[in-house]
Design a protein around this motif. Sequence first.
Motif, PDB file in Angstrom:
ATOM      1  N   ALA A   1      14.397  -1.267  -7.012  1.00  0.00           N
ATOM      2  CA  ALA A   1      14.692  -2.039  -5.795  1.00  0.00           C
ATOM      3  C   ALA A   1      16.174  -2.357  -5.699  1.00  0.00           C
ATOM      4  CB  ALA A   1      13.875  -3.328  -5.787  1.00  0.00           C
TER       5      ALA A   1
ATOM      6  N   PHE B   1      15.965   2.084  -3.956  1.00  0.00           N
ATOM      7  CA  PHE B   1      15.079   1.859  -2.810  1.00  0.00           C
ATOM      8  C   PHE B   1      15.806   1.500  -1.512  1.00  0.00           C
ATOM      9  CE2 PHE B   1      10.951   0.851  -5.362  1.00  0.00           C
ATOM     10  CZ  PHE B   1      10.871   2.195  -5.695  1.00  0.00           C
ATOM     11  N   PRO B   2      16.938   0.753  -1.553  1.00  0.00           N
ATOM     12  CA  PRO B   2      17.610   0.448  -0.291  1.00  0.00           C
ATOM     13  C   PRO B   2      17.957   1.693   0.513  1.00  0.00           C
ATOM     14  CG  PRO B   2      18.483  -0.943  -2.026  1.00  0.00           C
ATOM     15  CD  PRO B   2      17.567   0.048  -2.690  1.00  0.00           C
TER      16      PRO B   2
ATOM     17  N   THR C   1      19.572  -4.012   0.403  1.00  0.00           N
ATOM     18  CA  THR C   1      19.178  -4.578  -0.886  1.00  0.00           C
ATOM     19  C   THR C   1      18.282  -5.799  -0.698  1.00  0.00           C
ATOM     20  OG1 THR C   1      21.239  -3.804  -1.892  1.00  0.00           O
ATOM     21  CG2 THR C   1      20.039  -5.537  -3.054  1.00  0.00           C
TER      22      THR C   1
ATOM     23  N   SER D   1      14.931  -4.588   0.234  1.00  0.00           N
ATOM     24  CA  SER D   1      14.295  -4.007  -0.945  1.00  0.00           C
ATOM     25  C   SER D   1      13.758  -5.094  -1.866  1.00  0.00           C
ATOM     26  CB  SER D   1      15.307  -3.128  -1.683  1.00  0.00           C
ATOM     27  OG  SER D   1      14.717  -2.469  -2.780  1.00  0.00           O
TER      28      SER D   1
ATOM     29  N   THR E   1      10.447  -6.612  -0.579  1.00  0.00           N
ATOM     30  CA  THR E   1       9.223  -5.921  -1.024  1.00  0.00           C
ATOM     31  C   THR E   1       8.951  -6.241  -2.486  1.00  0.00           C
ATOM     32  OG1 THR E   1      10.400  -3.884  -1.679  1.00  0.00           O
ATOM     33  CG2 THR E   1       9.626  -4.028   0.605  1.00  0.00           C
TER      34      THR E   1
ATOM     35  N   PRO F   1       8.207   2.330   3.909  1.00  0.00           N
ATOM     36  CA  PRO F   1       8.276   0.975   3.356  1.00  0.00           C
ATOM     37  C   PRO F   1       6.956   0.217   3.438  1.00  0.00           C
ATOM     38  CG  PRO F   1       9.484   1.097   5.422  1.00  0.00           C
ATOM     39  CD  PRO F   1       9.161   2.503   5.019  1.00  0.00           C
TER      40      PRO F   1
END
Length: 461
Positions: free
Chosen positions: A39, A43-44, A57, A60, A63, A119
């Motif tokens: 994350a 992931f961003p 960020t 991310s 989540t 997402p």
Amino acid sequence: MAASASAPPTTRSLKRIVAASLIGTTIEWYDFFLYGSAAALVFPKLFFPESDPLVGTLLSFLTYAVGFAARPLGALVFGHYGDRLGRKKLLVLSLLLMGAATFAIGLLPTHATVGVAAPILLTVLRLVQGFALGGEWGGAVLLVSEHGDAKRRGFWASWPQTGAPAGQLLATGVLSALTALLSDSAFGSWGWRIPFLLSGVLVIIGLWIRLSVDESPVFKAALAQAEARKGAAAAAEKMPLVAVLRHHWRDVLIAMGARMAENISYYVITAFILVYATTAAELSKQTALNAVLIASAIHFAVIPVWGALSDRFGRKPIYLIGAVGVGLWMFPFFALIDSRSFGSLLLAVTVGLIFHGAMYAPQAAFFSEMFATRMRYSGASIGAQFSSVAAGAPAPLIATALLENYHSSTMISLYVIAAALITVLAVVCAKETRHRDLENIEAAPEQRDASAAVAADARTA
């Protein structure tokens, strides 16, 4: 009482039980921390590519926080059935759920392939991870606590706690190796999937070990007694949650307060640091990962030491050392990172995790000793996991937002210090539990304290 009559486990069998708990918690924390590291690092761009880098960020980490929201539900469900059906069955189920969700994340399409569905799917799988982890912790520490030697309960019960740094070590180590071996483009394209897919292999190993151990003898005795009684009293036992809130509400609040500094400091030190070190301090991703990797190994080593010290000096004094220490360390922590050297970064993370270990090590025995057997899984899980919603879940998110708004670490330090003050207050209000007898199946805390005192006097005589 049947539990009292049962023979104590041999050191060999106890080590097997510890191994079964440790391997499971290591795998589950590997899965959970792997997501946290991803994350912060990949992931961003993969799932929120249309956002500003820092906003990406934040999304991310949002989540990431969602997984914590599911942990209280996991604590309720697994605690309820763990107090009715046993610790072992629920631990097997939690391991399967976590492993399947993590493996599936490794197969997810990205935003570039399926758009907004990416997402959404990531969030759903994160919810499954959180649900599984919410049920894992209570069962793992109880399996050891209820099998273990009462005089060394703090030491033995601290070993499942080492699953957190072991999982962090494993997750960070795999990510560090991949980022060192692969180019940034290769890692961002397909390399990030490898650690998630490896979870499938780890789960098979964990299940093989976990299925080989017996149910807790203390729980067996409690279940046998409940079956023998039947009637109205047995009906009340069908809802351990109700019994916990009726007889142990104060203990639940103490456990929640005790976790504030422990939870918040850990995710600031191990997850948010990957953001702070690579943005504010302008260190490389590899440097930050290596520092967390080495510090996690030291964290793993000191947890059993703190656990053993809690057997000698009590749960409360050791816990307070950790809470006060982590609060005092926050300003030096960020000052060292701002010096932009690997040695300073490593020192900052290592000392922070040593203080964290002083809270985390006695926590397993401390929380187990607060609750009666037939409501212990529910009580320990609820106290531990409900606090994670307010503590660990938003910690990286809040820290990132504070960094964006104030462009300084000062407010982040004050945030952790405030959590430390809450924890100190909660632990000061708690009763020392070191001498409590887990074989007291339904006694209220005051009765357990009295029984323990009588037993201690008898042993002295």
